[in-house]
Write a protein that holds these residues in place. Structure first.
Motif, PDB file in Angstrom:
ATOM      1  N   THR A 167      -1.398  56.077  41.198  1.00 52.31           N
ATOM      2  CA  THR A 167      -2.510  57.035  41.199  1.00 52.31           C
ATOM      3  C   THR A 167      -3.847  56.310  41.092  1.00 52.31           C
ATOM      4  O   THR A 167      -4.753  56.528  41.896  1.00 52.31           O
ATOM      5  CB  THR A 167      -2.359  58.042  40.044  1.00 52.31           C
ATOM      6  OG1 THR A 167      -2.193  57.330  38.818  1.00 52.31           O
ATOM      7  CG2 THR A 167      -1.136  58.915  40.247  1.00 52.31           C
ATOM      8  N   THR A 170      -4.516  54.320  44.277  1.00 54.07           N
ATOM      9  CA  THR A 170      -4.893  55.193  45.392  1.00 54.07           C
ATOM     10  C   THR A 170      -6.361  55.573  45.299  1.00 54.07           C
ATOM     11  O   THR A 170      -7.093  55.563  46.309  1.00 54.07           O
ATOM     12  CB  THR A 170      -4.021  56.465  45.394  1.00 54.07           C
ATOM     13  OG1 THR A 170      -2.655  56.093  45.587  1.00 54.07           O
ATOM     14  CG2 THR A 170      -4.441  57.417  46.497  1.00 54.07           C
ATOM     15  N   VAL A 184      -4.333  65.171  48.037  1.00 56.48           N
ATOM     16  CA  VAL A 184      -3.075  64.609  47.529  1.00 56.48           C
ATOM     17  C   VAL A 184      -2.004  65.681  47.635  1.00 56.48           C
ATOM     18  O   VAL A 184      -2.096  66.735  46.994  1.00 56.48           O
ATOM     19  CB  VAL A 184      -3.207  64.144  46.064  1.00 56.48           C
ATOM     20  CG1 VAL A 184      -1.873  63.591  45.566  1.00 56.48           C
ATOM     21  CG2 VAL A 184      -4.298  63.081  45.928  1.00 56.48           C
ATOM     22  N   TRP A 195      -2.347  62.214  38.072  1.00 60.31           N
ATOM     23  CA  TRP A 195      -3.451  62.230  39.042  1.00 60.31           C
ATOM     24  C   TRP A 195      -4.749  62.713  38.400  1.00 60.31           C
ATOM     25  O   TRP A 195      -5.826  62.180  38.662  1.00 60.31           O
ATOM     26  CB  TRP A 195      -3.083  63.126  40.233  1.00 60.31           C
ATOM     27  CG  TRP A 195      -2.086  62.502  41.153  1.00 60.31           C
ATOM     28  CD1 TRP A 195      -0.739  62.727  41.188  1.00 60.31           C
ATOM     29  CD2 TRP A 195      -2.341  61.517  42.165  1.00 60.31           C
ATOM     30  NE1 TRP A 195      -0.146  61.947  42.157  1.00 60.31           N
ATOM     31  CE2 TRP A 195      -1.108  61.204  42.777  1.00 60.31           C
ATOM     32  CE3 TRP A 195      -3.500  60.884  42.619  1.00 60.31           C
ATOM     33  CZ2 TRP A 195      -0.994  60.276  43.804  1.00 60.31           C
ATOM     34  CZ3 TRP A 195      -3.391  59.951  43.654  1.00 60.31           C
ATOM     35  CH2 TRP A 195      -2.156  59.655  44.231  1.00 60.31           C
ATOM     36  N   ASP A 264       2.533  61.993  48.168  1.00 62.30           N
ATOM     37  CA  ASP A 264       3.062  61.371  46.961  1.00 62.30           C
ATOM     38  C   ASP A 264       4.522  61.755  46.751  1.00 62.30           C
ATOM     39  O   ASP A 264       4.912  62.899  46.975  1.00 62.30           O
ATOM     40  CB  ASP A 264       2.237  61.832  45.755  1.00 62.30           C
ATOM     41  CG  ASP A 264       2.666  61.157  44.465  1.00 62.30           C
ATOM     42  OD1 ASP A 264       3.170  60.020  44.549  1.00 62.30           O
ATOM     43  OD2 ASP A 264       2.500  61.741  43.394  1.00 62.30           O
TER      44      ASP A 264
END
Length: 846
Positions: A167, A170, A184, A195, A264
């Motif tokens: 997370t 990213t 996402v 997240w 994800d």
């Protein structure tokens, strides 16, 4: 009065920059408060001196950090308290503040950087080396694709195991891309917390907006000048009805031009089968609910589009974006089918993690190791005594059938094992209390290291996970362990996490956590046939007993990695927040069907290294950090990579080996490949010579392509408006037709592939590439066995009808199996052989 030179040039005292510290006192008067001070001395000693006179011992040092700003200047504890007061935190007396440690850390970061943060953006840690590398290679790939084609929509895969920090990494990629709109899409909604927390706690993401269905907020009313991250589940955001219609509340997705779309926890189709296998021991209704939590039924279409047909996302997703990022921990199918090529993949596997742990420790002795708490796995396999093997053996090689051995019948308290007395013997064996084994130990001079008897292993058995075949087996085991004569097992609190009454998904976790508590003084055994094998972290679990047959390495290691969660204590003595005490340096996997276990291990190692031409090298890399110990009934010995492959492949039945040549991944039947065949008259003539092809009817390839394009057109039409009943019926019928025809084409091509092992057996060329044997050395034999000329086969290979990466693995399995099985009989058919020729490459034999 004059001074001596020594006095004039007095040595400089050892300067220490001031430290800001905070401690708490565990009593009612100081609840919710922190004492904030500063010192240039050792913080432990300074605090101990302060509290010594009052005789206070129930304190904890919560923070010990530098008082330096980023520009090198110093701030004081007065500055810290003043900043907290400005944020409306109470200052009840002197140096005491009524605030949390999180609030204090946020203020410290503000003082260091000169910025003001909303929320609690206090984290300042930088990316680890591998995280920075992931961002670097992904960013470079995106830029290279956009340089070639400004309208390109590149895709990238991060094959990263748990605890990589996906997370945070990213978000760093999004920063690097200067992305303002990030979507996402998760396949497991339970991961939302990570997240949201990472975005709202790190200073790098100050000002970013986080929105989701659960957090609220109107996505159409955001501050368009600031970056925004929208988080949602696949089923909620992108799911459609049977006719391709989008949910009305998600129409806004069409209107946003996303800079980055992140998928994800996407496991590329194979996860459907893994989810089913994990929960197949549960009662049917429960298994369906559990599997749907992992893999919703609405994912079928997207998996076919992405995996089987190699469609582009733009063809079936109602969104536009500049780039796609895929995050997965077990993407075997994506790697094996070549869906992502090497330059589109960043790998961070168990092996990479453990190698980084060792490298850091070697280069930085005595320093805190960021990978230090991640335990290294050990696999221990045990061959059961003949009398138990006789009870439950199955298959061509009489492998120990765990499902049969632990079969159970009955209901409630009356559930019992069908082979109860034999399971009781097994319980004695794992305790080292089975008489024949004790006698063997006396003969060999050493007792075998059984899980619940060996001192070195016993410490890892304090909290274990037993993975059984089904609900009945779990209940029967709980009943057997509770019987009066099993006094040893009464020390353990047994939790049965199986069946509907145990709860669905994460609802099965609280009883386990309650039984374990802190984990220091308790002992537990968790019995499961699927629950709690995904998406949960129980740090205290240190061992898993594999007591069921598992078919796929994905399922096997998904369960095994449950016990690899780190267990450590930060600030163990309450006087050094930078200290970490590691409580679980190792974790153990026990298996009682050795051949099957080693096959899973070899497949896992090979699956993680699809570009490694020599499978032995791939397995060797894995077992260097996952040592394997095998008990053969008399001795426990370590098995190397070559031995693992020999056991895994020579112990493979001919039927299992044949399955490698019947696998759909050996051939490609997507539209692009079929179109290449159609466009080449020689290729068309070649496939028509394959046995049974003409029975498929005329123009089958054209029909598949045309029908699939019609279906695609109707689905695209459905994105904008409701289809008529006639169109809906047409869509259903045409989809059924082209899918069934594509399957028939696939079957014919696979049938041809199954002729290749027969050709390999008949030829004596072992060190040459199979491609060369076919085209240069034995073309007539190849024609006689397969029905195709060398020219035909060569043309189909060049058109990518056959997947050469999978061919290499299948040829290697055949070579190894053939030689190992012949050596077992005392025959050395290929004496002096130093290399194996695979399909289009050659690898060293050893």
């Amino acid at each position: 009065m004059s001074k001596t030179i020594e006095e004039i040039l007095a040595p400089k005292p050892g300067a220490r920059p001031p430290r800001i510290y905070a401690y708490s006192i565990a009593d009612a008067a100081h609840k919710g408060r922190l004492k904030i001070g500063q010192t240039t001395r050792n913080v432990k000693r300074r605090v101990a001196e302060q509290l010594k006179t009052a005789g206070i011992k129930n304190y904890t040092i919560e923070l010990d950090e530098s008082a330096e700003r980023d520009d090198g200047t110093i701030f004081s504890d007065h500055d810290v308290r003043a900043a907290l007061v400005r944020k409306k935190f109470a200052n009840p007396e002197l140096e005491w503040m009524h605030c949390s440690l999180q609030d204090l850390k946020t203020v410290l970061t503000e003082l260091r950087t000169g910025q003001r943060f909303t929320g609690t953006h206090h984290q300042t840690f930088s990316m680890r080396r591998e995280q920075a590398e992931a961002v670097k290679v992904t960013h470079a790939y995106f830029l290279s694709r956009w340089a070639e084609d400004i309208h390109a929509v590149p895709r990238f895969l991060w094959n990263a195991k748990m605890r990589f920090g996906k997370t945070f990494t990213t978000y760093q990629l999004a920063r690097k891309l200067e992305a303002k709109r990030v979507l996402v899409v998760t396949f497991k909604p339970a991961v939302e917390d990570a997240w949201q927390t990472d975005l709202e706690s790190h200073v790098d993401f100050e000002g970013w907006q986080y929105l989701s269905k659960s957090s609220g907020g109107d996505p159409t009313q955001i501050d368009r000048k600031k970056p925004v991250v929208y988080f949602g589940s696949f089923l909620d955001l992108l799911g459609r009805d049977a006719f391709g219609n989008i949910k009305p509340r998600n129409k806004w997705l069409h209107t946003v031009n996303w800079d980055l779309v992140v998928f994800d926890e996407y496991h590329f189709g194979a996860w459907r089968d893994t989810a089913k296998e994990l929960f197949e021991g549960e009662e049917e209704a429960v298994a369906k609910k559990e599997a749907n939590l992992e893999y919703g039924a609405a994912l079928e279409a997207v998996n076919e589009d992405l995996g089987v047909l190699s469609e582009k996302e733009t063809e079936f997703l109602p969104i536009t974006t500049r780039a796609y990022l895929y995050l997965s921990g077990t993407p075997f199918r994506a790697l094996a089918t070549g869906e992502f090529i090497e330059e589109q993949i960043f790998n961070w596997t168990y092996t990479d993690e453990q190698r980084a742990k060792k490298t850091f420790a070697d280069k930085n002795p005595g320093k805190w190791n960021p990978y230090g708490a991640l335990p290294q796995m050990r696999l221990l396999t045990y061959r059961m005594p003949e009398e138990l093997l006789a009870v439950a053996s199955a298959g061509e090689f009489n492998e120990f059938d765990l499902n049969e051995f632990f079969a159970a019948t009955g209901t409630g308290k009356g559930v019992q094992f069908e082979h109860k007395s034999d399971v009781q013997k097994w319980l004695q064996i794992i305790r080292g209390q089975y008489m024949p084994k004790e006698v063997e130990g006396l003969k060999t001079g050493s007792a075998a290291p059984f899980p619940y008897s060996n001192v070195r292993l016993l410490q890892y058995m304090q909290h274990s996970f037993w993975f059984l075949p089904n609900v009945a087996a779990c209940r029967a085991m709980a009943n057997l362990l509770a019987e009066k004569h099993n006094v040893f097992w009464h020390e353990y609190k047994v939790v049965t996490a199986a069946g509907e009454d145990a709860g669905i998904g994460l609802k099965a976790l609280p009883p386990v956590r309650k039984a374990i508590g802190s984990g220091f003084t308790t002992k537990t055994i968790t019995l499961s046939c699927g629950k709690l094998t995904t998406g949960v972290t129980v740090p205290q679990w240190s061992s898993i007993l594999m007591l069921r047959n598992l078919k796929s390495p994905e399922t096997y290691f998904q369960a095994a990695f449950r016990v690899q969660s780190p267990w450590s204590i930060q600030n163990p003595n309450g006087d050094d927040p930078n200290e970490e005490e590691i409580l679980k340096p190792l974790c153990l996997v026990f298996d009682f069907a050795p051949t099957r276990a080693l096959r899973q291990l070899s497949d896992y190692g090979i699956g993680l290294s699809p570009d490694e031409s020599n499978p032995e090298t791939a397995v060797k890399d894995l077992v260097s950090f996952l040592p394997v110990l095998a008990y053969d009934g008399a001795n426990m010995t370590q098995v190397d990579a070559g031995g693992i492959l020999d056991i895994a492949i020579a112990g493979t039945s001919a039927t299992l080996l044949a399955r490698k040549w019947e696998s759909p991944v050996l051939v490609n039947v997507d539209n692009e490949t079929l179109q290449r065949i159609l466009d080449n008259p020689e290729a068309m003539a070649a496939v028509e010579r394959i046995e049974g092809w003409r029975a498929l009817g005329d123009n089958i390839i054209e029909t598949i392509i045309n029908k699939s394009e019609e279906v695609k057109g109707l689905k695209n039409e459905a994105k904008g408006k409701e289809l008529t009943e006639k169109q809906k019926e047409q869509l259903t019928e045409e989809e059924k037709e082209y899918k069934s025809k594509r399957k028939l084409v696939q079957e014919k091509l696979i049938k041809f592939a199954t002729r290749i092992p027969a050709f390999m057996y008949l030829t004596d060329f072992r060190e040459n590439k199979l491609q060369d044997v076919i085209t240069k050395l034995e073309p007539d034999l190849f024609l006689a066995v397969t029905g195709l000329t060398v020219k035909d086969f060569d043309l189909l290979v060049n058109l990518r009808v056959f997947n050469t990466e999978q061919m290499n693995q299948a040829v290697f399995a055949f070579r190894r199996y053939e030689d190992a099985s012949l050596r077992y009989t005392g025959i050395e058919r290929h004496k002096g052989l130093t290399h194996y020729g695979l399909y289009d490459t050659v690898v060293a034999r050893e």
